[in-house]
Structure formats: structure tokens, C-alpha cells
Design a protein around this motif. Structure first.
Motif, PDB file in Angstrom:
ATOM      1  N   VAL A  59       0.851  -1.188   0.000  1.00  0.00           N
ATOM      2  CA  VAL A  59       0.000   0.000   0.000  1.00  0.00           C
ATOM      3  C   VAL A  59       0.885   1.236   0.000  1.00  0.00           C
ATOM      4  O   VAL A  59       1.967   1.252   0.588  1.00  0.00           O
ATOM      5  N   THR A  60       0.407   2.271  -0.667  1.00  0.00           N
ATOM      6  CA  THR A  60       1.142   3.530  -0.747  1.00  0.00           C
ATOM      7  C   THR A  60       0.782   4.419   0.437  1.00  0.00           C
ATOM      8  O   THR A  60      -0.178   4.128   1.186  1.00  0.00           O
ATOM      9  N   ALA A  61       1.500   5.513   0.577  1.00  0.00           N
ATOM     10  CA  ALA A  61       1.171   6.493   1.609  1.00  0.00           C
ATOM     11  C   ALA A  61      -0.250   7.023   1.390  1.00  0.00           C
ATOM     12  O   ALA A  61      -0.990   7.246   2.350  1.00  0.00           O
ATOM     13  N   GLU A  62      -0.634   7.199   0.137  1.00  0.00           N
ATOM     14  CA  GLU A  62      -1.995   7.653  -0.175  1.00  0.00           C
ATOM     15  C   GLU A  62      -3.034   6.605   0.241  1.00  0.00           C
ATOM     16  O   GLU A  62      -4.086   6.951   0.775  1.00  0.00           O
ATOM     17  N   ASP A  63      -2.740   5.325   0.005  1.00  0.00           N
ATOM     18  CA  ASP A  63      -3.646   4.257   0.441  1.00  0.00           C
ATOM     19  C   ASP A  63      -3.818   4.292   1.956  1.00  0.00           C
ATOM     20  O   ASP A  63      -4.935   4.153   2.464  1.00  0.00           O
ATOM     21  N   LYS A  64      -2.719   4.469   2.672  1.00  0.00           N
ATOM     22  CA  LYS A  64      -2.779   4.528   4.138  1.00  0.00           C
ATOM     23  C   LYS A  64      -3.615   5.715   4.596  1.00  0.00           C
ATOM     24  O   LYS A  64      -4.420   5.594   5.522  1.00  0.00           O
ATOM     25  N   ARG A  65      -3.437   6.849   3.928  1.00  0.00           N
ATOM     26  CA  ARG A  65      -4.237   8.027   4.261  1.00  0.00           C
ATOM     27  C   ARG A  65      -5.723   7.736   4.089  1.00  0.00           C
ATOM     28  O   ARG A  65      -6.546   8.068   4.950  1.00  0.00           O
ATOM     29  N   LYS A  66      -6.068   7.067   2.987  1.00  0.00           N
ATOM     30  CA  LYS A  66      -7.468   6.716   2.742  1.00  0.00           C
ATOM     31  C   LYS A  66      -8.000   5.766   3.813  1.00  0.00           C
ATOM     32  O   LYS A  66      -9.135   5.921   4.274  1.00  0.00           O
ATOM     33  N   ILE A  67      -7.205   4.794   4.202  1.00  0.00           N
ATOM     34  CA  ILE A  67      -7.621   3.859   5.252  1.00  0.00           C
ATOM     35  C   ILE A  67      -7.914   4.625   6.540  1.00  0.00           C
ATOM     36  O   ILE A  67      -8.948   4.411   7.185  1.00  0.00           O
ATOM     37  N   VAL A  68      -7.024   5.521   6.915  1.00  0.00           N
ATOM     38  CA  VAL A  68      -7.196   6.295   8.150  1.00  0.00           C
ATOM     39  C   VAL A  68      -8.430   7.184   8.059  1.00  0.00           C
ATOM     40  O   VAL A  68      -9.272   7.201   8.969  1.00  0.00           O
ATOM     41  N   GLU A  69      -8.563   7.928   6.960  1.00  0.00           N
ATOM     42  CA  GLU A  69      -9.697   8.842   6.812  1.00  0.00           C
ATOM     43  C   GLU A  69     -11.031   8.105   6.784  1.00  0.00           C
ATOM     44  O   GLU A  69     -11.973   8.484   7.471  1.00  0.00           O
ATOM     45  N   ARG A  70     -11.111   7.057   5.997  1.00  0.00           N
ATOM     46  CA  ARG A  70     -12.392   6.347   5.838  1.00  0.00           C
ATOM     47  C   ARG A  70     -12.773   5.574   7.100  1.00  0.00           C
ATOM     48  O   ARG A  70     -13.956   5.487   7.435  1.00  0.00           O
ATOM     49  N   THR A  71     -11.781   5.040   7.784  1.00  0.00           N
ATOM     50  CA  THR A  71     -12.070   4.347   9.043  1.00  0.00           C
ATOM     51  C   THR A  71     -12.566   5.341  10.085  1.00  0.00           C
ATOM     52  O   THR A  71     -13.531   5.075  10.807  1.00  0.00           O
TER      53      THR A  71
END
Length: 78
Positions: A13-25
């Protein structure tokens, strides 16, 4: 305090993917518990070293999970 812990294969996962995981969770917890949960929601995205986990008694690698584990280099021929 709501807490979510995601374990993902390292490097998948990319840094952007991680950001999305954090935001959406965080958004999900706020939807369920109300906005009062947003400031205290903790989300951890933990990268597990390749080969550092398994399912059904089999060690998994990122190559296997990505479907690249057939070893034929794409196959086919003339």
C-alpha cells in the motif's frame, strides 16, 4: 476511544492508500458513534514483513497475494 488496527503486507500500500484507510475508518466510526468519536479515533496501519504471516498453515508473501507467484514470467509463446 475507537481503535482500528489494519495489518497489511509490507510494500503493498502507498502512503496515499494509508491516508485513505485512516480517513475512511475515522469517518466510519464517526458515522456509527457520532462526531464525538472523531477526535479520539485511533487508526493503526501496520506493515507486516514479507512472509511474516500465513493462512491455513501456509506462509504468504506479497508476490503470492498479488497473484505473481506462478513463476512463469507471464507465459505464452509463439
Amino acid at each position: 476511544m475507537p481503535f482500528a488496527h489494519f495489518k497489511v503486507p509490507a510494500g503493498t500500500v502507498t502512503a496515499e492508500d494509508k491516508r485513505k484507510i485512516v480517513e475512511r475508518t475515522t469517518d466510519l466510526y464517526a458515522e456509527i458513534y457520532g462526531e464525538r468519536a472523531r477526535p479520539t479515533t485511533v487508526v493503526l496501519v501496520d506493515e507486516v514483513a514479507d512472509g511474516g504471516w500465513g493462512v491455513a498453515g501456509n506462509v504468504l508473501t506479497a508476490e503470492m497475494l498479488n497473484g505473481d507467484g506462478d513463476g512463469d514470467g507471464g507465459g505464452g509463446g509463439a
